[in-house]
Design a protein around this motif. Structure first.
Motif, PDB file in Angstrom:
ATOM      1  N   LEU A 113       0.825  -1.212   0.000  1.00 47.04           N
ATOM      2  CA  LEU A 113       0.000   0.000   0.000  1.00 47.04           C
ATOM      3  C   LEU A 113       0.857   1.258   0.000  1.00 47.04           C
ATOM      4  CD1 LEU A 113      -3.020   0.778   0.139  1.00 47.04           C
ATOM      5  CD2 LEU A 113      -2.809   0.814   2.621  1.00 47.04           C
ATOM      6  N   LEU A 114       2.007   1.173   0.662  1.00 48.22           N
ATOM      7  CA  LEU A 114       2.894   2.335   0.761  1.00 48.22           C
ATOM      8  C   LEU A 114       3.888   2.447  -0.398  1.00 48.22           C
ATOM      9  CD1 LEU A 114       3.819   2.268   4.579  1.00 48.22           C
ATOM     10  CD2 LEU A 114       2.009   3.584   3.458  1.00 48.22           C
ATOM     11  N   LYS A 115       4.017   1.404  -1.185  1.00 45.53           N
ATOM     12  CA  LYS A 115       5.046   1.374  -2.239  1.00 45.53           C
ATOM     13  C   LYS A 115       4.973   2.564  -3.192  1.00 45.53           C
ATOM     14  CE  LYS A 115       7.294  -1.599  -5.640  1.00 45.53           C
ATOM     15  NZ  LYS A 115       7.452  -0.529  -6.647  1.00 45.53           N
ATOM     16  N   PRO A 116       3.793   2.988  -3.648  1.00 47.75           N
ATOM     17  CA  PRO A 116       3.758   4.154  -4.547  1.00 47.75           C
ATOM     18  C   PRO A 116       4.407   5.393  -3.941  1.00 47.75           C
ATOM     19  CG  PRO A 116       1.645   3.032  -4.579  1.00 47.75           C
ATOM     20  CD  PRO A 116       2.441   2.398  -3.478  1.00 47.75           C
ATOM     21  N   TYR A 117       4.319   5.544  -2.618  1.00 54.58           N
ATOM     22  CA  TYR A 117       4.940   6.687  -1.965  1.00 54.58           C
ATOM     23  C   TYR A 117       6.462   6.541  -1.946  1.00 54.58           C
ATOM     24  CZ  TYR A 117       0.166   7.516  -0.263  1.00 54.58           C
ATOM     25  OH  TYR A 117      -1.183   7.738  -0.181  1.00 54.58           O
TER      26      TYR A 117
ATOM     27  N   SER B 178      11.794   7.804  -5.058  1.00 56.82           N
ATOM     28  CA  SER B 178      12.866   6.928  -5.579  1.00 56.82           C
ATOM     29  C   SER B 178      13.563   6.184  -4.449  1.00 56.82           C
ATOM     30  CB  SER B 178      13.897   7.750  -6.376  1.00 56.82           C
ATOM     31  OG  SER B 178      13.272   8.421  -7.448  1.00 56.82           O
ATOM     32  N   GLY B 179      12.765   5.710  -3.499  1.00 54.19           N
ATOM     33  CA  GLY B 179      13.317   4.984  -2.361  1.00 54.19           C
ATOM     34  C   GLY B 179      12.729   3.593  -2.243  1.00 54.19           C
ATOM     35  N   GLN B 180      13.381   2.769  -1.457  1.00 50.35           N
ATOM     36  CA  GLN B 180      12.911   1.410  -1.202  1.00 50.35           C
ATOM     37  C   GLN B 180      12.889   1.144   0.297  1.00 50.35           C
ATOM     38  OE1 GLN B 180      15.579  -1.149  -3.435  1.00 50.35           O
ATOM     39  NE2 GLN B 180      14.079  -1.329  -5.089  1.00 50.35           N
ATOM     40  N   TYR B 181      11.953   0.310   0.706  1.00 52.49           N
ATOM     41  CA  TYR B 181      11.879  -0.049   2.116  1.00 52.49           C
ATOM     42  C   TYR B 181      13.032  -0.977   2.473  1.00 52.49           C
ATOM     43  CZ  TYR B 181      10.329  -2.010   6.509  1.00 52.49           C
ATOM     44  OH  TYR B 181      10.282  -2.396   7.815  1.00 52.49           O
ATOM     45  N   ASP B 182      13.692  -0.675   3.567  1.00 51.09           N
ATOM     46  CA  ASP B 182      14.798  -1.502   4.049  1.00 51.09           C
ATOM     47  C   ASP B 182      14.224  -2.644   4.883  1.00 51.09           C
ATOM     48  OD1 ASP B 182      17.012  -2.664   5.167  1.00 51.09           O
ATOM     49  OD2 ASP B 182      17.780  -0.837   6.116  1.00 51.09           O
ATOM     50  N   GLU B 183      14.180  -3.827   4.313  1.00 47.73           N
ATOM     51  CA  GLU B 183      13.547  -4.962   4.972  1.00 47.73           C
ATOM     52  C   GLU B 183      14.393  -5.560   6.092  1.00 47.73           C
ATOM     53  OE1 GLU B 183      11.546  -7.808   2.636  1.00 47.73           O
ATOM     54  OE2 GLU B 183      10.891  -6.368   1.129  1.00 47.73           O
ATOM     55  N   THR B 184      15.603  -5.068   6.262  1.00 50.58           N
ATOM     56  CA  THR B 184      16.429  -5.568   7.373  1.00 50.58           C
ATOM     57  C   THR B 184      16.003  -4.970   8.704  1.00 50.58           C
ATOM     58  OG1 THR B 184      18.111  -3.830   7.153  1.00 50.58           O
ATOM     59  CG2 THR B 184      18.380  -5.812   5.800  1.00 50.58           C
ATOM     60  N   VAL B 185      15.197  -3.907   8.649  1.00 54.45           N
ATOM     61  CA  VAL B 185      14.704  -3.288   9.882  1.00 54.45           C
ATOM     62  C   VAL B 185      13.622  -4.174  10.482  1.00 54.45           C
ATOM     63  CG1 VAL B 185      13.539  -1.289  10.884  1.00 54.45           C
ATOM     64  CG2 VAL B 185      15.216  -0.972   9.051  1.00 54.45           C
ATOM     65  N   LYS B 186      13.853  -4.674  11.677  1.00 56.77           N
ATOM     66  CA  LYS B 186      12.906  -5.592  12.311  1.00 56.77           C
ATOM     67  C   LYS B 186      12.483  -5.156  13.714  1.00 56.77           C
ATOM     68  CE  LYS B 186      12.908  -8.641   8.952  1.00 56.77           C
ATOM     69  NZ  LYS B 186      11.696  -8.844   8.132  1.00 56.77           N
ATOM     70  N   ALA B 187      13.108  -4.120  14.224  1.00 59.95           N
ATOM     71  CA  ALA B 187      12.841  -3.717  15.601  1.00 59.95           C
ATOM     72  C   ALA B 187      11.817  -2.586  15.670  1.00 59.95           C
ATOM     73  CB  ALA B 187      14.133  -3.273  16.277  1.00 59.95           C
ATOM     74  N   ALA B 188      10.886  -2.707  16.608  1.00 56.35           N
ATOM     75  CA  ALA B 188       9.925  -1.635  16.839  1.00 56.35           C
ATOM     76  C   ALA B 188      10.610  -0.478  17.554  1.00 56.35           C
ATOM     77  CB  ALA B 188       8.762  -2.156  17.675  1.00 56.35           C
ATOM     78  N   SER B 189      10.099   0.735  17.347  1.00 57.45           N
ATOM     79  CA  SER B 189      10.763   1.918  17.901  1.00 57.45           C
ATOM     80  C   SER B 189      10.251   2.308  19.285  1.00 57.45           C
ATOM     81  CB  SER B 189      10.585   3.102  16.948  1.00 57.45           C
ATOM     82  OG  SER B 189       9.204   3.380  16.759  1.00 57.45           O
ATOM     83  N   ARG B 190       9.222   1.653  19.755  1.00 59.00           N
ATOM     84  CA  ARG B 190       8.664   1.989  21.062  1.00 59.00           C
ATOM     85  C   ARG B 190       8.558   0.714  21.885  1.00 59.00           C
ATOM     86  NH1 ARG B 190       6.554   5.125  17.148  1.00 59.00           N
ATOM     87  NH2 ARG B 190       6.267   7.362  17.578  1.00 59.00           N
ATOM     88  N   MET B 191       9.252   0.693  23.014  1.00 66.28           N
ATOM     89  CA  MET B 191       9.302  -0.504  23.838  1.00 66.28           C
ATOM     90  C   MET B 191       8.608  -0.271  25.180  1.00 66.28           C
ATOM     91  SD  MET B 191      10.736  -2.454  21.732  1.00 66.28           S
ATOM     92  CE  MET B 191      10.881  -3.906  22.778  1.00 66.28           C
ATOM     93  N   PRO B 192       7.950  -1.301  25.713  1.00 67.55           N
ATOM     94  CA  PRO B 192       7.281  -1.144  27.008  1.00 67.55           C
ATOM     95  C   PRO B 192       8.273  -1.172  28.169  1.00 67.55           C
ATOM     96  CG  PRO B 192       7.026  -3.394  26.210  1.00 67.55           C
ATOM     97  CD  PRO B 192       7.716  -2.622  25.113  1.00 67.55           C
ATOM     98  N   PHE B 193       7.837  -0.641  29.288  1.00 69.81           N
ATOM     99  CA  PHE B 193       8.635  -0.650  30.511  1.00 69.81           C
ATOM    100  C   PHE B 193       8.964  -2.086  30.903  1.00 69.81           C
ATOM    101  CE2 PHE B 193       9.159  -0.235  35.177  1.00 69.81           C
ATOM    102  CZ  PHE B 193      10.125   0.759  35.195  1.00 69.81           C
ATOM    103  N   SER B 194      10.179  -2.303  31.390  1.00 70.88           N
ATOM    104  CA  SER B 194      10.642  -3.661  31.693  1.00 70.88           C
ATOM    105  C   SER B 194      11.574  -3.650  32.906  1.00 70.88           C
ATOM    106  CB  SER B 194      11.393  -4.233  30.491  1.00 70.88           C
ATOM    107  OG  SER B 194      12.597  -3.494  30.278  1.00 70.88           O
TER     108      SER B 194
END
Length: 352
Positions: A90-94, A99-115
Motif C-alpha cells: 500500500l505504501l510502495k507508490p509513496y 525513488s526509495g525502497q523499504y529496508d527490509e532488514t529493519v525488524k525492531a519496533a521503535s517503542r518498547m514497554p517498561f521492563s
C-alpha cells in the motif's frame, strides 16, 4: 468535590506538569520546566536503556527539583509478516515517488514497554515520579517502582480507565481529554468513539476516584488552566504549547506546520504507529484514511512509516510526518520553556 494539593504532594511550586513528548524533546526541556517550578517530564519509550540512564544523569546534574520519567506499558503484539507485506504494498507508490525502497532488514519496533531491564537502569536514581501510557506495568514491576518511593501516574481517557487505574495501584490519574496531541492513552478499549473532551471527562473522574487528578488536553492559557482547576483537577499537564520552545527538538518542518493554518486541522490517526494519536492532518492521513484497518499492530507500523517519513523530509515534505499536536496551538511561543512555565504559573497563581 475533592481537590488535592498536588504541588505539596509532588514537591513542585506550581500545578504545571509538562507533558512528555517523544521524538520532539530530551532532558533539556524537562530540566527547564522543573527549574521553573513545574514538573518536567522525560519521554523514555523511544530511548534505549543506556540513553535513558544518560538523560536522567543530565537531569540530576542540572536540577535538584522533582522530575517525571514517562514510559509506555503496552503489550507488544506479535509481528505479522503477511500484514506488513500488505502494508508495504500500500505504501510502495509513496516510496517510488521519492525513488526509495523499504529496508527490509529493519525488524525492531521503535517503542518498547517498561521492563525490568529499564528498572535496573533507573533504580539508582529513584525517580520522584514515573508516569505511564496505556495502563500500568505488571504488578511485580509496579511494586518494584513503589519500593523506591516513586509516585506513579497514568493516563485515563475514560471514567472506566480511571477507576481501573485507582484499583490497580496508580497514585494519581492524568485525565486525557480528546483534545490532547500525540497518542491516546486508551487501554481498556480500542473504540475511539469512547473518547471525550477534557471538560466532559474531568468532572466524571474527579467525582469517582479518591486519588489526585491531573487535567490534560487543550490547556494553553489562563482560562483553560483555571477552568480545569475549577473542575477539580489538582494540576494541569501541558504539551503542545511547549513545542516551539527553545529547548524543544521539534523539527523545522513540524515547527512550520505548527505556525501555519494547517495546525487548525488536527485528527486522530493510526497510520503512523498502529494506535490512535492526534496530529496535524497531512497528505498520508487523508490519502489512507485517518483510521485505517490495514495498519499493522502498534508499535510495528512505525517501522515502515519512519522510513517513508525520512525519505519525504529529505525532500522538504511533511506529507508523511507525524506532526503531533493538540487541537489548540494558540499557547505555542518561541521562548524558553523556563519562561513559558513561569507564564503559566502566573495564570494559575490565584488558585494554586
Amino acid at each position: 468535590m475533592k481537590q488535592f494539593r498536588i504541588c505539596d504532594w509532588l514537591g513542585i511550586d506550581y500545578p504545571i506538569i509538562q507533558a512528555p513528548m517523544a521524538g520532539v524533546q530530551d532532558s533539556a526541556l524537562a530540566i527547564a520546566v522543573s527549574n521553573a517550578g513545574g514538573l518536567g517530564s522525560l519521554p523514555c519509550a523511544m530511548l534505549s536503556v543506556d540513553d535513558i540512564a544518560r538523560q536522567v544523569s543530565l537531569i540530576k546534574v542540572a536540577t535538584t527539583k522533582p522530575y517525571n520519567l514517562n514510559f509506555f506499558c503496552h503489550k507488544t503484539a506479535e509481528y505479522d509478516p503477511k500484514k506488513h507485506q500488505q502494508w508495504r504494498a500500500l505504501l510502495k507508490p509513496y516510496f517510488d515517488e521519492f525513488s526509495g525502497q523499504y529496508d527490509e532488514t529493519v525488524k525492531a519496533a521503535s517503542r518498547m514497554p517498561f521492563s525490568h531491564d529499564v528498572a535496573d537502569a533507573i533504580e539508582g536514581f529513584a525517580p520522584p515520579v514515573i508516569s505511564f501510557h496505556f495502563g500500568l506495568p505488571a504488578p511485580d514491576l509496579l511494586a518494584r517502582i513503589k519500593r523506591w518511593g516513586t509516585k506513579v501516574l497514568s493516563s485515563a481517557t475514560t471514567l472506566e480507565e480511571a477507576i481501573w487505574l485507582e484499583e490497580n495501584g496508580a497514585d494519581g490519574i492524568i485525565a486525557q481529554g480528546l483534545e490532547a496531541g500525540g497518542h491516546r492513552g486508551m487501554f481498556l478499549s480500542k473504540d475511539v468513539s469512547t473518547q471525550v473532551g477534557l471538560f466532559s471527562l474531568l468532572p466524571q473522574i474527579v467525582d469517582r476516584v479518591d486519588i489526585p487528578v491531573i487535567a490534560a488536553g487543550g490547556i494553553c492559557d489562563a482560562r483553560s488552566i483555571n477552568g480545569a482547576l475549577s473542575l477539580g483537577a489538582g494540576a494541569v499537564q501541558i504539551g503542545t504549547s511547549y513545542l516551539l520552545c527553545d529547548e524543544a527538538k521539534t523539527s523545522a518542518l513540524h515547527r512550520a506546520a505548527l505556525k501555519s493554518q494547517k495546525a487548525n486541522h488536527t485528527a486522530l490517526t493510526n497510520v503512523f504507529t498502529g494506535r490512535p494519536a492526534r496530529g496535524i492532518a497531512n497528505r498520508v492521513m487523508k490519502d489512507l484514511g485517518y483510521m485505517n484497518s490495514n495498519v499493522p499492530e502498534f508499535p510495528h507500523a512505525s517501522m515502515e512509516m519512519a522510513q517513508l517519513k525520512a525519505l519525504a523530509e529529505k525532500h522538504g515534505s511533511d506529507d508523511f510526518s507525524s506532526l503531533w499536536s493538540g487541537q489548540n496551538v494558540s499557547g505555542c511561543k518561541e521562548i524558553s520553556a523556563f519562561e513559558l512555565t513561569k507564564h503559566f504559573a502566573e495564570a494559575c497563581r490565584v488558585v494554586s
